[in-house]
Design a protein around this motif. Structure first.
Motif, PDB file in Angstrom:
ATOM      1  N   LEU A   1       0.820  -1.213   0.000  1.00 53.29           N
ATOM      2  CA  LEU A   1       0.000   0.000   0.000  1.00 53.29           C
ATOM      3  C   LEU A   1       0.853   1.261   0.000  1.00 53.29           C
ATOM      4  CD1 LEU A   1      -2.845  -1.066   2.447  1.00 53.29           C
ATOM      5  CD2 LEU A   1      -3.098  -0.546   0.025  1.00 53.29           C
ATOM      6  N   ARG A   2       1.953   1.236   0.708  1.00 51.26           N
ATOM      7  CA  ARG A   2       2.823   2.420   0.719  1.00 51.26           C
ATOM      8  C   ARG A   2       3.460   2.634  -0.662  1.00 51.26           C
ATOM      9  NH1 ARG A   2       2.809   4.284   5.686  1.00 51.26           N
ATOM     10  NH2 ARG A   2       2.530   2.862   7.435  1.00 51.26           N
ATOM     11  N   ARG A   3       3.777   1.528  -1.325  1.00 47.69           N
ATOM     12  CA  ARG A   3       4.313   1.642  -2.678  1.00 47.69           C
ATOM     13  C   ARG A   3       3.243   2.213  -3.623  1.00 47.69           C
ATOM     14  NH1 ARG A   3       5.413  -3.349  -3.420  1.00 47.69           N
ATOM     15  NH2 ARG A   3       7.477  -3.285  -2.476  1.00 47.69           N
ATOM     16  N   GLN A   4       2.031   1.716  -3.496  1.00 49.65           N
ATOM     17  CA  GLN A   4       0.949   2.250  -4.325  1.00 49.65           C
ATOM     18  C   GLN A   4       0.710   3.728  -4.026  1.00 49.65           C
ATOM     19  OE1 GLN A   4      -2.687  -0.125  -4.116  1.00 49.65           O
ATOM     20  NE2 GLN A   4      -1.465  -1.978  -3.797  1.00 49.65           N
ATOM     21  N   ARG A   5       0.787   4.077  -2.755  1.00 48.54           N
ATOM     22  CA  ARG A   5       0.552   5.470  -2.381  1.00 48.54           C
ATOM     23  C   ARG A   5       1.601   6.393  -3.002  1.00 48.54           C
ATOM     24  NH1 ARG A   5       0.842   9.827   0.595  1.00 48.54           N
ATOM     25  NH2 ARG A   5      -1.011  10.520   1.760  1.00 48.54           N
ATOM     26  N   GLU A   6       2.852   5.969  -2.952  1.00 48.86           N
ATOM     27  CA  GLU A   6       3.921   6.781  -3.544  1.00 48.86           C
ATOM     28  C   GLU A   6       3.715   6.948  -5.047  1.00 48.86           C
ATOM     29  OE1 GLU A   6       7.490   4.787  -2.506  1.00 48.86           O
ATOM     30  OE2 GLU A   6       7.386   5.330  -0.363  1.00 48.86           O
ATOM     31  N   ASP A   7       3.296   5.878  -5.709  1.00 47.36           N
ATOM     32  CA  ASP A   7       3.067   5.934  -7.148  1.00 47.36           C
ATOM     33  C   ASP A   7       1.926   6.897  -7.479  1.00 47.36           C
ATOM     34  OD1 ASP A   7       3.375   4.927  -9.934  1.00 47.36           O
ATOM     35  OD2 ASP A   7       1.351   4.149  -9.567  1.00 47.36           O
ATOM     36  N   ILE A   8       0.843   6.824  -6.729  1.00 46.42           N
ATOM     37  CA  ILE A   8      -0.295   7.713  -6.976  1.00 46.42           C
ATOM     38  C   ILE A   8       0.085   9.161  -6.701  1.00 46.42           C
ATOM     39  CG2 ILE A   8      -2.597   8.352  -6.130  1.00 46.42           C
ATOM     40  CD1 ILE A   8      -3.133   5.365  -5.716  1.00 46.42           C
ATOM     41  N   GLN A   9       0.842   9.364  -5.624  1.00 46.70           N
ATOM     42  CA  GLN A   9       1.236  10.736  -5.296  1.00 46.70           C
ATOM     43  C   GLN A   9       2.119  11.334  -6.395  1.00 46.70           C
ATOM     44  OE1 GLN A   9       0.223  12.409  -2.127  1.00 46.70           O
ATOM     45  NE2 GLN A   9       0.616  13.937  -3.721  1.00 46.70           N
ATOM     46  N   ARG A  10       3.009  10.513  -6.955  1.00 47.18           N
ATOM     47  CA  ARG A  10       3.845  11.006  -8.061  1.00 47.18           C
ATOM     48  C   ARG A  10       2.979  11.394  -9.260  1.00 47.18           C
ATOM     49  NH1 ARG A  10       7.553   6.931  -6.432  1.00 47.18           N
ATOM     50  NH2 ARG A  10       6.582   5.469  -7.899  1.00 47.18           N
ATOM     51  N   ARG A  11       1.998  10.558  -9.555  1.00 46.97           N
ATOM     52  CA  ARG A  11       1.117  10.867 -10.683  1.00 46.97           C
ATOM     53  C   ARG A  11       0.316  12.139 -10.425  1.00 46.97           C
ATOM     54  NH1 ARG A  11      -2.065   5.379 -11.240  1.00 46.97           N
ATOM     55  NH2 ARG A  11      -3.253   6.576 -12.805  1.00 46.97           N
TER      56      ARG A  11
ATOM     57  N   ILE B   1      -6.564   4.239   0.303  1.00 50.62           N
ATOM     58  CA  ILE B   1      -5.307   3.649   0.753  1.00 50.62           C
ATOM     59  C   ILE B   1      -4.945   4.162   2.149  1.00 50.62           C
ATOM     60  CG2 ILE B   1      -2.807   3.659   0.352  1.00 50.62           C
ATOM     61  CD1 ILE B   1      -3.401   3.470  -2.630  1.00 50.62           C
ATOM     62  N   ASP B   2      -5.117   5.457   2.369  1.00 46.65           N
ATOM     63  CA  ASP B   2      -4.808   6.022   3.686  1.00 46.65           C
ATOM     64  C   ASP B   2      -5.709   5.408   4.766  1.00 46.65           C
ATOM     65  OD1 ASP B   2      -2.774   7.617   2.751  1.00 46.65           O
ATOM     66  OD2 ASP B   2      -4.006   9.420   2.554  1.00 46.65           O
ATOM     67  N   GLY B   3      -6.972   5.184   4.405  1.00 44.12           N
ATOM     68  CA  GLY B   3      -7.881   4.559   5.357  1.00 44.12           C
ATOM     69  C   GLY B   3      -7.445   3.149   5.717  1.00 44.12           C
ATOM     70  N   ARG B   4      -7.054   2.379   4.709  1.00 39.61           N
ATOM     71  CA  ARG B   4      -6.608   1.013   4.976  1.00 39.61           C
ATOM     72  C   ARG B   4      -5.299   1.007   5.759  1.00 39.61           C
ATOM     73  NH1 ARG B   4      -8.249  -3.834   3.160  1.00 39.61           N
ATOM     74  NH2 ARG B   4     -10.234  -2.772   3.616  1.00 39.61           N
ATOM     75  N   LEU B   5      -4.379   1.907   5.431  1.00 36.10           N
ATOM     76  CA  LEU B   5      -3.123   1.994   6.187  1.00 36.10           C
ATOM     77  C   LEU B   5      -3.392   2.334   7.649  1.00 36.10           C
ATOM     78  CD1 LEU B   5      -0.765   3.818   3.652  1.00 36.10           C
ATOM     79  CD2 LEU B   5      -0.441   1.516   4.589  1.00 36.10           C
ATOM     80  N   SER B   6      -4.370   3.190   7.880  1.00 36.33           N
ATOM     81  CA  SER B   6      -4.722   3.524   9.258  1.00 36.33           C
ATOM     82  C   SER B   6      -5.256   2.302   9.992  1.00 36.33           C
ATOM     83  CB  SER B   6      -5.769   4.644   9.275  1.00 36.33           C
ATOM     84  OG  SER B   6      -6.141   4.964  10.603  1.00 36.33           O
ATOM     85  N   GLU B   7      -6.069   1.500   9.309  1.00 31.29           N
ATOM     86  CA  GLU B   7      -6.588   0.277   9.924  1.00 31.29           C
ATOM     87  C   GLU B   7      -5.455  -0.697  10.242  1.00 31.29           C
ATOM     88  OE1 GLU B   7     -11.004  -0.030   7.840  1.00 31.29           O
ATOM     89  OE2 GLU B   7      -9.249  -0.775   6.764  1.00 31.29           O
ATOM     90  N   LEU B   8      -4.544  -0.874   9.294  1.00 26.38           N
ATOM     91  CA  LEU B   8      -3.411  -1.780   9.522  1.00 26.38           C
ATOM     92  C   LEU B   8      -2.540  -1.273  10.653  1.00 26.38           C
ATOM     93  CD1 LEU B   8      -2.439  -2.508   5.805  1.00 26.38           C
ATOM     94  CD2 LEU B   8      -3.556  -4.086   7.383  1.00 26.38           C
ATOM     95  N   ASP B   9      -2.413   0.036  10.749  1.00 24.11           N
ATOM     96  CA  ASP B   9      -1.625   0.625  11.830  1.00 24.11           C
ATOM     97  C   ASP B   9      -2.242   0.303  13.191  1.00 24.11           C
ATOM     98  OD1 ASP B   9       0.484   2.525  12.845  1.00 24.11           O
ATOM     99  OD2 ASP B   9      -1.316   3.622  13.496  1.00 24.11           O
ATOM    100  N   LYS B  10      -3.585   0.336  13.266  1.00 23.17           N
ATOM    101  CA  LYS B  10      -4.251   0.008  14.532  1.00 23.17           C
ATOM    102  C   LYS B  10      -3.987  -1.438  14.917  1.00 23.17           C
ATOM    103  CE  LYS B  10      -6.361   3.951  15.319  1.00 23.17           C
ATOM    104  NZ  LYS B  10      -6.093   4.688  14.075  1.00 23.17           N
ATOM    105  N   VAL B  11      -3.986  -2.328  13.937  1.00 21.56           N
ATOM    106  CA  VAL B  11      -3.672  -3.736  14.225  1.00 21.56           C
ATOM    107  C   VAL B  11      -2.247  -3.861  14.740  1.00 21.56           C
ATOM    108  CG1 VAL B  11      -3.399  -6.043  13.223  1.00 21.56           C
ATOM    109  CG2 VAL B  11      -5.334  -4.608  12.539  1.00 21.56           C
ATOM    110  N   GLY B  12      -1.314  -3.173  14.074  1.00 20.82           N
ATOM    111  CA  GLY B  12       0.079  -3.212  14.511  1.00 20.82           C
ATOM    112  C   GLY B  12       0.247  -2.684  15.923  1.00 20.82           C
ATOM    113  N   LYS B  13      -0.469  -1.623  16.258  1.00 24.07           N
ATOM    114  CA  LYS B  13      -0.374  -1.072  17.609  1.00 24.07           C
ATOM    115  C   LYS B  13      -0.960  -2.024  18.646  1.00 24.07           C
ATOM    116  CE  LYS B  13      -0.224   3.834  16.398  1.00 24.07           C
ATOM    117  NZ  LYS B  13      -0.944   5.134  16.375  1.00 24.07           N
ATOM    118  N   ALA B  14      -2.035  -2.708  18.283  1.00 26.79           N
ATOM    119  CA  ALA B  14      -2.610  -3.691  19.212  1.00 26.79           C
ATOM    120  C   ALA B  14      -1.619  -4.823  19.475  1.00 26.79           C
ATOM    121  CB  ALA B  14      -3.915  -4.249  18.650  1.00 26.79           C
ATOM    122  N   LEU B  15      -0.949  -5.290  18.417  1.00 26.71           N
ATOM    123  CA  LEU B  15       0.018  -6.381  18.580  1.00 26.71           C
ATOM    124  C   LEU B  15       1.223  -5.945  19.404  1.00 26.71           C
ATOM    125  CD1 LEU B  15       0.006  -7.814  14.941  1.00 26.71           C
ATOM    126  CD2 LEU B  15      -1.183  -8.729  16.940  1.00 26.71           C
ATOM    127  N   ALA B  16       1.488  -4.650  19.430  1.00 26.54           N
ATOM    128  CA  ALA B  16       2.650  -4.134  20.150  1.00 26.54           C
ATOM    129  C   ALA B  16       2.355  -3.830  21.614  1.00 26.54           C
ATOM    130  CB  ALA B  16       3.163  -2.868  19.463  1.00 26.54           C
TER     131      ALA B  16
END
Length: 561
Positions: free
Chosen positions: A251-261, A286-301
């Motif tokens: 997703l971060r790779r896709q985000r960078e590509d979209i931002q460049r475009r 993409i930002d919404g999904r990254l935020s969701e994944l971030d919440k999962v990562g924080k829970a695991l931490a």
């Protein structure tokens, strides 16, 4: 086709001996073959005899290459087969032990005989448990034979190919290179999971795999492993963490590509404005999904042990399940399902914090008043909870129950013959989802908090033992008094009404009352009678419950007062 009797008789030690001999012979072929490869051409020798010698030498070297490649491939396959036999026979042993424990016997033909046929089983053997175990044994035997036949066919294929000289290219520069090619060829492959596997079938399949095969599957197919109900929590956790990391990277790779475009577009051009708008919408998703994944990562931490049991990126919102504690070893497992408006992005961290505290409190109660076993607490957000007017119907609850039921069944199936005591806890719309799920999956206890109804008026419709269903209903909770999805559980015969009022334990500080409908701020809040009661049910310490049972709402206080 191999039979169960054949598999029982397989001798992995004999294959180990063959493996050792093949390794020695392969090394001899490599050493002597490469020495032989150096004798031609002979310096200063030319003419017809030299040409003939060179042709014969090449033929011999090609044969040596084929022998070495075949021996290396066969050695690898025999070693894999030996390990696979150990895994399959271990699965048979475990199935035999499970059968004996519940009054069954597995015949060499694969049938399952009931030791109590025509007789009454002992009272400690619950009929529902025996029925579940019988189904599990049928699945295990079927999978053992499936894996054994795959193994037999794979090894026979390698033997045939080696005999036909089909390993290696025949044009390697050295015999050592030919052996390396043979070693790199596919050998014994792990059996595929049964199509549309039930949790019991998935558990049976996993049990027949070698540790190396499991590691390869987690590495190469983490999405498959992580999504399979019935597999151990440790395996699902490893796989889902790999999926989590890969999704974030992609997703971060896709985000960078979209931002460049987007940066290259001219906003003065109406057509490029439209493209910019479309790209911005993609970026927002993409930002919404990254935020969701971030919440999962924080829970695991978070402090303590966590397991990522579900990570489902299908649909508009991420679905996940995070366990505090170890579901593979815990004596008790409580699975919490949230209700209306709940989401990974908005609620996972708060839910996880509250469930972790319940786990800790249950461990304390178990140590002080119970069997001393540890608990695990699962925050299950594996369905699309209603976010709007869809809360008025049972559609989302039915769809969610279709996912929650196999998840609960999988927690049992993954434990082989040592199932944990399972408690299903649902709040608000999540209690409706839980109630529907419990028509299909069994639990040892159920708790419905702030419930608008569980889609039935009869608690016996649920696969929960008599006397093990509980309800929490706060004063001032409009949802719990609505009866929107059926009869209020408080009014159902056979359901214990646990108090949410202020209470005074005999050996601890007073516990606060709760009010209103919130889960995090009320029903699950530490230091309250409600939260204490949930922990006591999880710990299986009934004397510590504060009940407000009908008739007369007579209190039963902790300690039996």
């Amino acid at each position: 086709m191999v039979s169960l009797a054949d598999v029982r008789a397989w001798d992995h030690a004999a294959l180990d001996e063959v493996f050792s001999v093949l390794q020695i012979r392969t090394q001899i072929l490599i050493h002597d073959g490469d020495d032989y490869g150096k004798i031609v051409p002979v310096e200063g020798w030319s003419g017809p005899a030299a040409d003939n010698a060179a042709a014969q030498h090449k033929t011999h070297m090609q044969a040596l290459d084929a022998y070495a490649a075949g021996a290396a491939a066969l050695g690898k396959a025999v070693g894999q087969a030996s390990d696979a036999i150990v895994a399959v026979q271990s699965a048979i042993y475990n199935a035999d032990e499970l059968a004996r424990k519940y009054g069954f016997a597995i015949a060499d033909a694969g049938g399952i005989a009931d030791a109590y046929a025509g007789k009454q089983p002992p009272p400690d053997l619950n009929p529902d448990d025996r029925e579940r175990i019988h189904t599990q044994l049928v699945d295990e035997i079927a999978q053992i034979l499936r894996t054994a036949n795959d193994l037999d066919a794979d090894l026979a294929s390698v033997l045939d190919r080696a005999a036909a000289g089909q390993f290696g290219t025949g044009n390697e520069s050295t015999v050592a290179a030919a052996a390396a090619d043979g070693l790199a060829a596919p050998g014994i492959t792990a059996s595929e999971p049964p199509p549309n596997a039930t949790p019991s079938q998935a558990s049976a399949w996993w049990a027949t795999l070698t540790p190396a095969e499991r590691d390869i599957l987690i590495r190469d197919r983490p999405g498959t492993v992580g999504a399979m109900d019935g597999l151990p929590g440790s395996a699902r956790d490893r796989a889902n963490r790999a999926v989590l990391a890969q999704q974030e990277t992609d997703l971060r790779r896709q985000r960078e590509d979209i931002q460049r475009r987007m940066n290259g577009l001219k906003m003065s051009d109406p057509q490029q404005q439209t493209e910019h708008h479309d790209l911005q919408s993609q970026l927002d998703r993409i930002d919404g999904r990254l935020s969701e994944l971030d919440k999962v990562g924080k829970a695991l931490a978070q402090p303590g042990s966590r397991q990522l049991l579900v990570l489902d990126g299908g649909g508009d919102h991420l679905k996940a399940a995070v366990a505090s504690g170890n579901v593979d070893t815990a004596r008790n497992i409580v699975t919490f399902t949230g209700g209306f408006g709940s989401s990974v992005n908005g609620d996972l961290l708060d839910y996880d914090k509250r469930m972790d505290q319940i786990r800790q409190d249950a461990d304390d109660l178990s140590e002080r008043y119970g069997h001393g076993g540890k608990s695990a607490a699962v925050t299950w957000m594996g369905y699309d909870a209603p976010q709007s007017v869809d809360v008025l119907g049972t559609g989302k609850a039915e769809a969610g129950a279709g996912k929650l039921a196999p998840f609960l069944q999988g927690l049992d199936a993954s434990r082989e013959g040592d199932p944990a005591r399972q408690v299903a806890l649902g709040h608000s719309y999540g209690s409706t989802t839980t109630g529907i799920a419990l028509r299909h999956a069994g639990a040892d206890a159920a708790i419905f908090a702030g419930s608008p109804g569980i889609d039935t008026g009869n608690i016996t419709d649920l696969k929960v033992p008599p006397g093990q269903s509980y309800v929490l209903k706060n004063d001032g909770d409009p949802v719990a008094t609505s009866g929107w999805f059926g009869k209020d559980p408080v009014d159902m015969p056979g359901v214990h009404h646990m108090s949410t009022d202020r209470s005074y334990p005999a050996d601890g500080p007073p516990l606060d009352a709760t009010s209103g409908h919130s889960s995090v701020d009320q029903y699950l809040r530490p230091g309250t009678t409600s939260q204490h009661n949930i922990a006591a049910v999880v710990a299986d310490t009934p004397a510590q419950l504060t009940l407000q049972d009908q008739p007369g709402f007579e209190y039963r206080m902790p300690g039996g007062r």
